[in-house]
Design an enzyme around this catalytic site. Structure first.
Site, PDB file in Angstrom:
ATOM      1  CG  HIS A 168     -21.453  63.817   3.010  1.00  0.00           C
ATOM      2  ND1 HIS A 168     -20.928  62.739   2.341  1.00  0.00           N
ATOM      3  CD2 HIS A 168     -20.410  64.385   3.656  1.00  0.00           C
ATOM      4  CE1 HIS A 168     -19.625  62.672   2.553  1.00  0.00           C
ATOM      5  NE2 HIS A 168     -19.293  63.670   3.359  1.00  0.00           N
ATOM      6  CD  GLU A 211     -23.619  59.716   3.233  1.00  0.00           C
ATOM      7  OE1 GLU A 211     -24.169  58.669   2.855  1.00  0.00           O
ATOM      8  OE2 GLU A 211     -23.165  60.574   2.447  1.00  0.00           O
ATOM      9  CG  HIS A 271     -21.192  57.250  -5.103  1.00  0.00           C
ATOM     10  ND1 HIS A 271     -20.956  58.365  -4.337  1.00  0.00           N
ATOM     11  CD2 HIS A 271     -20.666  57.525  -6.316  1.00  0.00           C
ATOM     12  CE1 HIS A 271     -20.295  59.273  -5.047  1.00  0.00           C
ATOM     13  NE2 HIS A 271     -20.121  58.781  -6.261  1.00  0.00           N
TER      14      HIS A 271
END
Length: 251
Positions: A44, A73, A201
C-alpha cells in the site's frame, strides 16, 4: 473453499525507513513469506512515501514468482507528487493481479473506513476501467454492514474487501456478535451480486479463525500489522540465541 493469505509488507518498510538504508530488505521479507506458502503480497504505497515506496513496488513486481499474486492498495484520487507517480500510474507500470481501492487521506495513520458502493461506484467506474485495461481486477475497501454490490458490479468492480477493524476490536473486547453479523451482511450482499469477498485490517491469529468460520466464502485475507508483530515475538528468542552462540564461539 481455500482462503488465500496475502501478506502486507508495509511494516517492514516502516522499520527500514525509520533508520534509512536498505535493511530490513523488502525483497528478503517477500521471499520469506512466499517461501512460507502465502498466496499473495500486498503493498500500500501512500503519496507521502512513509512506508512502502514506488521503487519497492517495482522491485517486488519484477521479482514475484509465478503463482503468487500482487495486490496494490491505494486511493486512486490522491494526486501524483514528488516521489509518487499516482496509484494508477503504478498499476499501469507493474500490472498487478489485483488493485484494492481505499479512500484514505494523508492524515490517516492507517485505513479506517471504506468507500460507499451506492454513492461512489459511478465515480469509481472510470478508474476501474483503467485498472481493467492494465489486466488487473478491482477490489474496493468497504465498511462492515454496508451494501450496494449491484452498483459496484455495474461499475465493473469484481471484489470487495471488508474492513475488519471494528470486528477485531469487538473480538478483543469479548463481544463480537454484532460486528461479525455486519460482516456477514456485507459479504452476503456481495456474493448475491456475483462478487468475491476479501477481508483485512487487524486480523490476527487470535481472531482470524472465528472470522472465516462465520463469514461465507472469503476469497482472500490481507494481513500485515498483526502478522509482523507476531513474527517478532515468535522469532526473537531464536534470534537472541543465535547471537549468543556467535559470541560463545568467538571466545
Amino acid at each position: 473453499m481455500t482462503t488465500v493469505l496475502s501478506v502486507n509488507l508495509n511494516k517492514i518498510a516502516v522499520l527500514r525507513n525509520s533508520r534509512g538504508g536498505v535493511e530490513p530488505s523488502m525483497l528478503k521479507a517477500a521471499a520469506k513469506v512466499v517461501e512460507a506458502g502465502c498466496g499473495g503480497i500486498t503493498l500500500h504505497p501512500r503519496p507521502d512515501c512513509r512506508h512502502v515506496r514506488p521503487q519497492d513496488v517495482l522491485d517486488i513486481a519484477a521479482w514475484l514468482p509465478a503463482g503468487v499474486e500482487l495486490n496494490l492498495e491505494g486511493n486512486p484520487f490522491a494526486g501524483a507528487r514528488t516521489g509518487y507517480p499516482g496509484l494508477l500510474e503504478l498499476v499501469e507500470r507493474v500490472r498487478p493481479h489485483q488493485v484494492t481501492l481505499v479512500p484514505d487521506g494523508d492524515g490517516q495513520i492507517t485505513s479506517d473506513h471504506g468507500f460507499d458502493l451506492t454513492r461512489d461506484s459511478a465515480r469509481l467506474a472510470p478508474v476501474v476501467e483503467r485498472i481493467r485495461a492494465a489486466g488487473a481486477r478491482t477490489s474496493v475497501f468497504v465498511d462492515p454492514g454496508s451494501v450496494g454490490a449491484s452498483a459496484a458490479v455495474a461499475a465493473g468492480i469484481s471484489r470487495i474487501e471488508i474492513y475488519t477493524g471494528p470486528y477485531a476490536e469487538a473480538f478483543a473486547a469479548g463481544d463480537c456478535e454484532f460486528a461479525i453479523a455486519e460482516c456477514v451482511r456485507t459479504a452476503g450482499d456481495a456474493l448475491a451480486a456475483g462478487m468475491a469477498v476479501n477481508a483485512g485490517h487487524d486480523l490476527s491469529q487470535s481472531n482470524l479463525g472465528a472470522f472465516v468460520a462465520r463469514v461465507p466464502s472469503v476469497s482472500e485475507v490481507s494481513i500485515g500489522h498483526a502478522l509482523i508483530g507476531e513474527a517478532l515475538y515468535e522469532g526473537l528468542q531464536r534470534t537472541v540465541q543465535r547471537y549468543l552462540a556467535i559470541l560463545a564461539g568467538s571466545r
